[in-house]
Design an enzyme around this catalytic site. Structure first.
Site, PDB file in Angstrom:
ATOM      1  N   LEU A  14       0.730  -1.190  -0.021  1.00  0.00           N
ATOM      2  CA  LEU A  14      -0.256   0.421   0.192  1.00  0.00           C
ATOM      3  C   LEU A  14       0.787   1.229  -0.178  1.00  0.00           C
ATOM      4  O   LEU A  14       2.053   1.538   0.853  1.00  0.00           O
ATOM      5  CB  LEU A  14      -0.758  -0.434   1.360  1.00  0.00           C
ATOM      6  CG  LEU A  14      -2.257  -1.228   0.877  1.00  0.00           C
ATOM      7  CD1 LEU A  14      -2.642  -1.381   2.772  1.00  0.00           C
ATOM      8  CD2 LEU A  14      -2.525  -1.644   0.175  1.00  0.00           C
ATOM      9  N   CYS A  15       0.410   2.537  -1.137  1.00  0.00           N
ATOM     10  CA  CYS A  15       1.277   3.534  -1.152  1.00  0.00           C
ATOM     11  C   CYS A  15       0.292   4.338   0.059  1.00  0.00           C
ATOM     12  O   CYS A  15      -0.561   5.435  -0.426  1.00  0.00           O
ATOM     13  CB  CYS A  15       1.342   3.826  -2.634  1.00  0.00           C
ATOM     14  SG  CYS A  15       1.939   5.636  -2.339  1.00  0.00           S
ATOM     15  N   LEU A  16       1.288   4.648   1.242  1.00  0.00           N
ATOM     16  CA  LEU A  16       0.859   5.511   2.407  1.00  0.00           C
ATOM     17  C   LEU A  16       2.083   6.496   2.992  1.00  0.00           C
ATOM     18  O   LEU A  16       3.788   6.155   2.608  1.00  0.00           O
ATOM     19  CB  LEU A  16      -0.032   4.969   3.391  1.00  0.00           C
ATOM     20  CG  LEU A  16      -0.777   3.598   2.559  1.00  0.00           C
ATOM     21  CD1 LEU A  16      -1.449   3.256   4.268  1.00  0.00           C
ATOM     22  CD2 LEU A  16      -1.933   4.902   3.061  1.00  0.00           C
TER      23      LEU A  16
ATOM     24  N   THR B 283      -5.066   4.883  -3.355  1.00  0.00           N
ATOM     25  CA  THR B 283      -3.938   5.300  -3.651  1.00  0.00           C
ATOM     26  C   THR B 283      -3.783   3.817  -4.183  1.00  0.00           C
ATOM     27  O   THR B 283      -4.127   2.900  -4.508  1.00  0.00           O
ATOM     28  CB  THR B 283      -3.059   5.229  -2.611  1.00  0.00           C
ATOM     29  OG1 THR B 283      -1.502   5.425  -2.170  1.00  0.00           O
ATOM     30  CG2 THR B 283      -3.146   4.558  -1.322  1.00  0.00           C
ATOM     31  N   THR B 284      -2.145   3.930  -4.210  1.00  0.00           N
ATOM     32  CA  THR B 284      -1.305   2.929  -4.721  1.00  0.00           C
ATOM     33  C   THR B 284      -2.532   1.398  -4.352  1.00  0.00           C
ATOM     34  O   THR B 284      -1.641   1.345  -3.007  1.00  0.00           O
ATOM     35  CB  THR B 284      -0.650   2.567  -5.025  1.00  0.00           C
ATOM     36  OG1 THR B 284       0.170   3.004  -6.200  1.00  0.00           O
ATOM     37  CG2 THR B 284       0.413   0.954  -5.799  1.00  0.00           C
TER      38      THR B 284
END
Length: 265
Positions: free
Chosen positions: A86-88, A121-122
C-alpha cells in the site's frame, strides 16, 4: 536480520502495544522474525467493515525506525487489493516522509484511518458499501480457510505475500487462538466452508458473489442485471396471480357502463 537498534525498538513497541492496544487493533511480531509483524483490524461500528476481521502484515526494514515498513492487508476488504503493498505516507513508498518517532501503533492507527476514508492510492480499490459489507461477513471464513482452499494442498507464500491458496496455514500459525474461534463461529453459523456463505444468506441474493479473488466490476454488473430480472419477474408474477380479479373487474365496469348508457337513452 534486524540491527540491534531495530531489535530493541520493536521489542519495546511490542510490549507497549500489548499493554495498551489501540481500539480495533491487535498486533504482534512473528516468532521467527521480529521484522515481520502481523496485525488484525476489527471493523469499527458505523462503517461497512463493521464486524470484519482484517489480517495483514508489516514488514520492517533492518534499519527501522529510520525507514518505514511495507504494509499489506491480506484479507479481502473491498478497500485494498489483497496482499498488495500500500502506498501511504507511513509505508515504504515514502521513506523520506517517515518520522522515526512514529511507532507500530501509530502506523496501524493511520492505516485504519485511511481504510475508513474515501481516499485512493496505489493498492486501494473501489467498491460499493454492500460489497464491503459482504466481504466483512466472510472475512473470518477467508482468514481461516484460505478462501476455501483449506482442503487442497497448501502453497508456499512469498515474503509478506499471503494469497488465498495457502489453506489458512499462515493465519493459523500466527493467530492460533483466533483461528480456533473462527472455526467455532463458522460451525455455529453453519457457514459453507467452500463458499463462505451462510444458510440465511439466500441463494437469490443480489450481493456480490465473492470467490477466492477480490470481486471486480463484472460481479457488480451481474448483481445489477439480477436485480432488474427479479423486478421484472416480480411484476409478471403479480399479474399472473391476479388475472381472474383483473378480468372480473373489467367485466364489472363494462356491465356498469352499459347499464348507465341504457338508462340514459
Amino acid at each position: 536480520m534486524a540491527t540491534r537498534a531495530a531489535q530493541k525498538r520493536l521489542t519495546r513497541e511490542y510490549k507497549s502495544i500489548t499493554e495498551n492496544p489501540p481500539p480495533y487493533i491487535t498486533a504482534h511480531p512473528s516468532d521467527s522474525n521480529i521484522l515481520e509483524w502481523h496485525y488484525i483490524i476489527t471493523g469499527p461500528e458505523n462503517t461497512p467493515y463493521h464486524g470484519g476481521q482484517y489480517w495483514g502484515t508489516l514488514i520492517f526494514p533492518n534499519n527501522y525506525p529510520f525507514a518505514p515498513p511495507a504494509i499489506r492487508m491480506h484479507t479481502p476488504s473491498g478497500r485494498f487489493q489483497p496482499s498488495s503493498r500500500l502506498c501511504l505516507s507511513i509505508s515504504d513508498f515514502h521513506p523520506r516522509s517517515f518520522n522515526p518517532a512514529w511507532e507500530v501503533s501509530t502506523i496501524l492507527i493511520g492505516l485504519l484511518s485511511f481504510m475508513t476514508s474515501d481516499e485512493m492510492t496505489t493498492g486501494s480499490v473501489s467498491a460499493t458499501e454492500a460489497e464491503r459489507k459482504a466481504y466483512a461477513a466472510r472475512s473470518r471464513w477467508w482468514n481461516s480457510t484460505g478462501g476455501g482452499s483449506h482442503k487442497g494442498p497448501a502453497t508456499n507464500a512469498g515474503k509478506g505475500n499471503v494469497r488465498a491458496g495457502d489453506g489458512g496455514t499462515k493465519f493459523k500459525a500466527e493467530w492460533p487462538e483466533v483461528d480456533q474461534e473462527n472455526w467455532k463461529w463458522m460451525k455455529e453459523h453453519k457457514v459453507d466452508l467452500v463458499t463462505g456463505s451462510k444458510p440465511d444468506a439466500g441463494a437469490a441474493s443480489c450481493g456480490p458473489q465473492l470467490g477466492i479473488a477480490a470481486a471486480g466490476s463484472g460481479h457488480q454488473a451481474h448483481a445489477v442485471v439480477d436485480a432488474v430480472i427479479q423486478q421484472r419477474d416480480a411484476g409478471q408474477g403479480w399479474v399472473f396471480r391476479n388475472k381472474l380479479f383483473i378480468f372480473g373487474s373489467l367485466v364489472f365496469f363494462y356491465v356498469l357502463v352499459a347499464r348507465l348508457l341504457g338508462e340514459g337513452s
